[in-house]
Design a protein around this motif. Structure first.
Motif, PDB file in Angstrom:
ATOM      1  N   GLU A 130       0.840  -1.199   0.000  1.00 39.47           N
ATOM      2  CA  GLU A 130       0.000   0.000   0.000  1.00 39.47           C
ATOM      3  C   GLU A 130       0.882   1.259   0.000  1.00 39.47           C
ATOM      4  N   PHE A 131       1.989   1.172   0.737  1.00 38.50           N
ATOM      5  CA  PHE A 131       2.924   2.310   0.758  1.00 38.50           C
ATOM      6  C   PHE A 131       3.486   2.563  -0.648  1.00 38.50           C
ATOM      7  N   GLN A 132       3.842   1.488  -1.334  1.00 37.12           N
ATOM      8  CA  GLN A 132       4.371   1.628  -2.704  1.00 37.12           C
ATOM      9  C   GLN A 132       3.300   2.242  -3.618  1.00 37.12           C
ATOM     10  N   GLY A 133       2.066   1.786  -3.441  1.00 35.09           N
ATOM     11  CA  GLY A 133       0.955   2.291  -4.256  1.00 35.09           C
ATOM     12  C   GLY A 133       0.765   3.788  -4.056  1.00 35.09           C
ATOM     13  N   VAL A 134       0.749   4.216  -2.788  1.00 36.72           N
ATOM     14  CA  VAL A 134       0.534   5.643  -2.497  1.00 36.72           C
ATOM     15  C   VAL A 134       1.726   6.459  -3.013  1.00 36.72           C
ATOM     16  N   SER A 135       2.952   5.960  -2.760  1.00 34.32           N
ATOM     17  CA  SER A 135       4.142   6.709  -3.216  1.00 34.32           C
ATOM     18  C   SER A 135       4.107   6.902  -4.731  1.00 34.32           C
ATOM     19  N   GLY A 136       3.739   5.833  -5.449  1.00 41.91           N
ATOM     20  CA  GLY A 136       3.698   5.899  -6.924  1.00 41.91           C
ATOM     21  C   GLY A 136       2.708   6.950  -7.391  1.00 41.91           C
ATOM     22  N   ILE A 137       1.526   6.930  -6.789  1.00 41.72           N
ATOM     23  CA  ILE A 137       0.506   7.899  -7.213  1.00 41.72           C
ATOM     24  C   ILE A 137       0.956   9.316  -6.847  1.00 41.72           C
ATOM     25  N   MET A 138       1.557   9.475  -5.671  1.00 45.98           N
ATOM     26  CA  MET A 138       1.928  10.833  -5.249  1.00 45.98           C
ATOM     27  C   MET A 138       3.062  11.405  -6.118  1.00 45.98           C
ATOM     28  N   SER A 139       4.001  10.563  -6.581  1.00 44.24           N
ATOM     29  CA  SER A 139       5.058  11.133  -7.450  1.00 44.24           C
ATOM     30  C   SER A 139       4.442  11.623  -8.756  1.00 44.24           C
ATOM     31  N   TRP A 140       3.510  10.839  -9.288  1.00 40.58           N
ATOM     32  CA  TRP A 140       2.830  11.266 -10.522  1.00 40.58           C
ATOM     33  C   TRP A 140       2.032  12.542 -10.259  1.00 40.58           C
ATOM     34  N   ALA A 141       1.298  12.571  -9.102  1.00 37.59           N
ATOM     35  CA  ALA A 141       0.436  13.722  -8.789  1.00 37.59           C
ATOM     36  C   ALA A 141       1.256  14.997  -8.584  1.00 37.59           C
ATOM     37  N   GLU A 142       2.453  14.826  -8.029  1.00 37.11           N
ATOM     38  CA  GLU A 142       3.351  15.978  -7.804  1.00 37.11           C
ATOM     39  C   GLU A 142       3.647  16.660  -9.142  1.00 37.11           C
ATOM     40  N   GLU A 143       4.014  15.823 -10.133  1.00 39.54           N
ATOM     41  CA  GLU A 143       4.321  16.362 -11.471  1.00 39.54           C
ATOM     42  C   GLU A 143       3.126  17.074 -12.087  1.00 39.54           C
ATOM     43  N   LYS A 144       1.952  16.528 -11.841  1.00 38.47           N
ATOM     44  CA  LYS A 144       0.736  17.051 -12.473  1.00 38.47           C
ATOM     45  C   LYS A 144       0.079  18.181 -11.689  1.00 38.47           C
ATOM     46  N   GLY A 145       0.530  18.390 -10.462  1.00 48.36           N
ATOM     47  CA  GLY A 145      -0.101  19.416  -9.614  1.00 48.36           C
ATOM     48  C   GLY A 145      -1.437  18.965  -9.040  1.00 48.36           C
ATOM     49  N   TYR A 146      -1.581  17.663  -8.798  1.00 51.34           N
ATOM     50  CA  TYR A 146      -2.858  17.127  -8.313  1.00 51.34           C
ATOM     51  C   TYR A 146      -2.840  16.775  -6.826  1.00 51.34           C
ATOM     52  N   THR A 147      -1.790  17.089  -6.092  1.00 52.45           N
ATOM     53  CA  THR A 147      -1.629  16.474  -4.758  1.00 52.45           C
ATOM     54  C   THR A 147      -2.784  16.788  -3.801  1.00 52.45           C
ATOM     55  N   ASP A 148      -3.408  17.976  -3.960  1.00 54.54           N
ATOM     56  CA  ASP A 148      -4.491  18.279  -3.015  1.00 54.54           C
ATOM     57  C   ASP A 148      -5.812  17.618  -3.418  1.00 54.54           C
ATOM     58  N   ARG A 149      -5.803  16.852  -4.511  1.00 56.17           N
ATOM     59  CA  ARG A 149      -7.009  16.104  -4.909  1.00 56.17           C
ATOM     60  C   ARG A 149      -6.917  14.631  -4.492  1.00 56.17           C
ATOM     61  N   ILE A 150      -5.809  14.303  -3.809  1.00 53.87           N
ATOM     62  CA  ILE A 150      -5.577  12.893  -3.475  1.00 53.87           C
ATOM     63  C   ILE A 150      -5.500  12.722  -1.952  1.00 53.87           C
ATOM     64  N   GLU A 151      -6.329  11.826  -1.412  1.00 51.42           N
ATOM     65  CA  GLU A 151      -6.494  11.732   0.033  1.00 51.42           C
ATOM     66  C   GLU A 151      -6.174  10.330   0.548  1.00 51.42           C
ATOM     67  N   VAL A 152      -5.721  10.281   1.806  1.00 53.31           N
ATOM     68  CA  VAL A 152      -5.410   8.990   2.434  1.00 53.31           C
ATOM     69  C   VAL A 152      -6.127   8.933   3.783  1.00 53.31           C
ATOM     70  N   LEU A 153      -6.790   7.829   4.072  1.00 52.50           N
ATOM     71  CA  LEU A 153      -7.452   7.680   5.365  1.00 52.50           C
ATOM     72  C   LEU A 153      -6.368   7.464   6.427  1.00 52.50           C
ATOM     73  N   ALA A 154      -6.464   8.236   7.501  1.00 49.62           N
ATOM     74  CA  ALA A 154      -5.438   8.157   8.551  1.00 49.62           C
ATOM     75  C   ALA A 154      -6.110   7.952   9.908  1.00 49.62           C
ATOM     76  N   PHE A 155      -5.327   7.469  10.861  1.00 48.72           N
ATOM     77  CA  PHE A 155      -5.884   7.142  12.180  1.00 48.72           C
ATOM     78  C   PHE A 155      -5.412   8.138  13.230  1.00 48.72           C
ATOM     79  N   VAL A 156      -6.200   8.193  14.344  1.00 44.27           N
ATOM     80  CA  VAL A 156      -5.774   9.023  15.483  1.00 44.27           C
ATOM     81  C   VAL A 156      -4.810   8.156  16.272  1.00 44.27           C
ATOM     82  N   ASP A 157      -3.524   8.253  15.921  1.00 43.50           N
ATOM     83  CA  ASP A 157      -2.576   7.274  16.462  1.00 43.50           C
ATOM     84  C   ASP A 157      -1.261   7.917  16.887  1.00 43.50           C
ATOM     85  N   GLY A 158      -1.384   9.192  17.336  1.00 43.86           N
ATOM     86  CA  GLY A 158      -0.186   9.857  17.877  1.00 43.86           C
ATOM     87  C   GLY A 158       0.856  10.165  16.817  1.00 43.86           C
TER      88      GLY A 158
END
Ligand SMILES: CC(=O)SCCNC(=O)CCNC(=O)[C@H](O)C(C)(C)COP(=O)(O)OP(=O)(O)OC[C@H]1O[C@@H](n2cnc3c(N)ncnc32)[C@H](O)[C@@H]1OP(=O)(O)O
Length: 507
Positions: free
Chosen positions: A56-84
């Motif tokens: 899953e980490f590889q999947g997110v990293s791959g999408i985020m590198s592509w999104a960085e180039e395209k200027g899409y990063t604020d359109r891409i979200e990840v579910l996160a936990f309240v985990d300090g």
């Protein structure tokens, strides 16, 4: 009147992946993310839960590198936990810029799962939001089990929302986590919230446990929601989420006050790709994308379409990159067949059309699926049979194929009205049939043509239970000729071809 913009957030890659048995590879996630954002024009996508796995980490990293180039990063979200901060750390390493923080939207979940007080929970949430901001990550907040929260602990929900609106949060996400809302509740609960916090962006996240996700989506829109969560093909935990395809169609056709920017004509191709990647089959009757939903089966409907498209609704298949079809089977009439003939560039006179229609109805009665591709075969079979009188008729037969025994056939043949019965064994069922036939011919002192070739084929493009065509080549008195039979069963098709041969030779 200016239309109200509703954001569509697709969570195929997060909630959709929570469909039992579904797991995307990193490359598949990237392909789907690209199609969702660029081909379909989805506003935002949720692509994973943080911390889940290395893949899953590889999947997110791959999408985020592509999104960085395209200027899409604020359109891409990840579910996160309240985990300090563990989720934040994970997201930061993967390059993700928007967390959808999973928090408790009902007192029941807060008390029994996290075993915390509201104050403790709010304090940890505030810290998580601050930490995210410090790391260049913005925050949307999920109120998990919010719908039950509104039903059973509304004072907690509003206490929580009062706190949340003081926080630097972009959007508040209201999930019907257990799919327990009915449309009237959806409208009532969301109206209460949008009335109290008119300047806050709220998303609604439906689940389909009672098959009410799209109906609930409509009520959420009427109640003033700003965003909707959907998945391709309605994938997702348990009964899934609101399907993207139906949500788009319903909004476009019935909610003129609202604007969404999804490209309808690409919905089907994306749906098919997701089906291929996941192996999660689209039910044939699933609105918009199911195999059957633009197929007219009833003869009356096909006839009505010939007369001013009487059985069309606003869901025109071309909108979604699809085509209307006319099924062939026992509920077909002439009109269904004509529509299919037109597509093949064929025309039949009314009498032949009637014969072909009859044959298709007979096949349909035997539960066989007849396709457009089968039509030329059926036409030639039916019209061929009309060219001679049947003096020799295969009245009945029993084919026996049992383990440890040679195949055998009992055959009852009518020749010029007289009945002959024989049985014989053979190397296969058809061979046994031919041996029984040969015995009858010997009794009658008739000469049976010799079988020289036997070929079987399935009409190209046919469906799996389609017809099979058996073409047999015979020699008789030094002349070679062919007959053919059509049936879903290969041996039966061969017997049909043989009966034709018997009559052709008689002529
Ligand atoms: C609305 C939704 O669909 S939510 C979808 C959430 N996404 C997922 O669950 C993704 C897949 N999950 C996972 O990979 C794992 O469950 C993880 C990594 C999140 C946690 O794994 P584990 O540490 O093994 O814990 P486990 O799965 O057994 O239990 C979940 C823990 O999270 C806690 N938890 C529940 N909700 C939350 C929350 N919103 N924030 C933080 N922790 C939470 C539970 O109380 C439990 O903690 P405990 O073990 O101290 O009692």
């Amino acid at each position: 009147m200016e239309k109200r913009k509703i954001e569509i957030m697709d969570t195929t890659l997060r909630d959709g992946e929570q469909t039992s048995g579904v797991s995307f590879s990193a490359a598949e996630k990237l392909t789907i993310a690209q199609l969702l954002l660029e081909e379909l024009n989805i506003d935002r996508i949720e692509i994973a839960s943080a911390r889940v796995s290395e893949g899953e980490f590889q999947g997110v990293s791959g999408i985020m590198s592509w999104a960085e180039e395209k200027g899409y990063t604020d359109r891409i979200e990840v579910l996160a936990f309240v985990d300090g901060g563990i989720s934040i750390e994970w997201m930061k390493k993967a390059g993700a810029k928007v967390q959808n923080l999973l928090t408790k939207g009902s007192l029941n979940h807060l008390t029994h799962q996290l075993k915390k007080t509201p104050e403790q929970h709010f304090d940890e949430i505030a810290k998580s939001i601050t930490l995210a901001n410090e790391n260049g990550i913005s925050t949307n907040v999920y109120l998990e089990d919010w719908s039950n929260g509104m039903r059973n602990s509304p004072e907690y929900v509003f206490q929580y929302l009062d706190f949340l609106v003081t926080q630097p949060v972009k959007r508040i996400l209201l999930p019907d986590t257990l799919g327990v809302l009915i449309p009237s509740d959806t409208f009532e609960f969301i109206s209460k919230i949008t009335a109290k916090y008119p300047n806050i962006h709220f998303d609604f996240h439906a689940h389909n446990d009672y098959d009410l996700s799209v109906a609930n989506v409509m009520e959420a829109v009427k109640a003033g929601i700003n965003g909707l969560h959907v998945t391709v093909n309605g994938m997702g935990e348990r009964a899934g989420n609101a399907p993207l395809e139906s949500t788009v169609a319903v909004i476009n056709d019935f909610m003129p006050e609202v604007k969404i920017n999804i490209k309808e004509s690409s919905l089907y191709s994306v749906s098919k790709l997701v089906e291929t990647f996941t192996g999660y089959r689209i039910p044939a009757n699933k609105p918009i994308v199911g195999d059957n939903v633009f197929t007219q089966t009833a003869g009356i409907h096909a006839d009505g379409d010939n007369k001013n498209n009487l059985y069309f609704n606003d869901l025109l298949p071309e909108r979604f990159g699809r085509k209307r079809k006319y099924a062939l089977g026992k509920t077909s009439g002439k009109a269904n067949i004509e529509k299919n003939l037109q597509e093949l560039g064929l025309k039949l006179n009314p009498e032949d059309l009637k014969l072909v229609t009859q044959r298709i109805i007979e096949l349909g009665d035997k539960k066989e699926t007849v396709t457009k591709e089968d039509l030329p075969y059926i036409i030639s079979d039916v019209l061929d049979s009309q060219s001679y009188e049947e003096k020799i008729v295969v009245e009945s037969y029993v084919l026996v194929h049992a383990k440890g025994l040679r195949p055998s056939t009992t055959l009852c043949l009518k020749i010029d009205g007289e009945i002959f019965e024989e049985n014989a064994q053979g190397d296969g069922q058809f061979d046994a049939f031919m041996n029984a036939l040969s015995k009858i011919y010997k009794t009658k002192k008739m000469i049976l043509p010799k079988l020289v070739d036997y070929a079987v084929r399935i009409p190209p493009g046919s469906s799996s239970d389609a017809l099979c065509e058996t073409i047999i080549t015979w020699t008789h008195n030094g002349k070679e000729f062919k007959t053919r039979g059509l049936d879903s069963d290969q041996t039966v098709a061969a017997i049909i071809a043989t009966q034709k041969m018997l009559n052709v030779v008689v002529i």
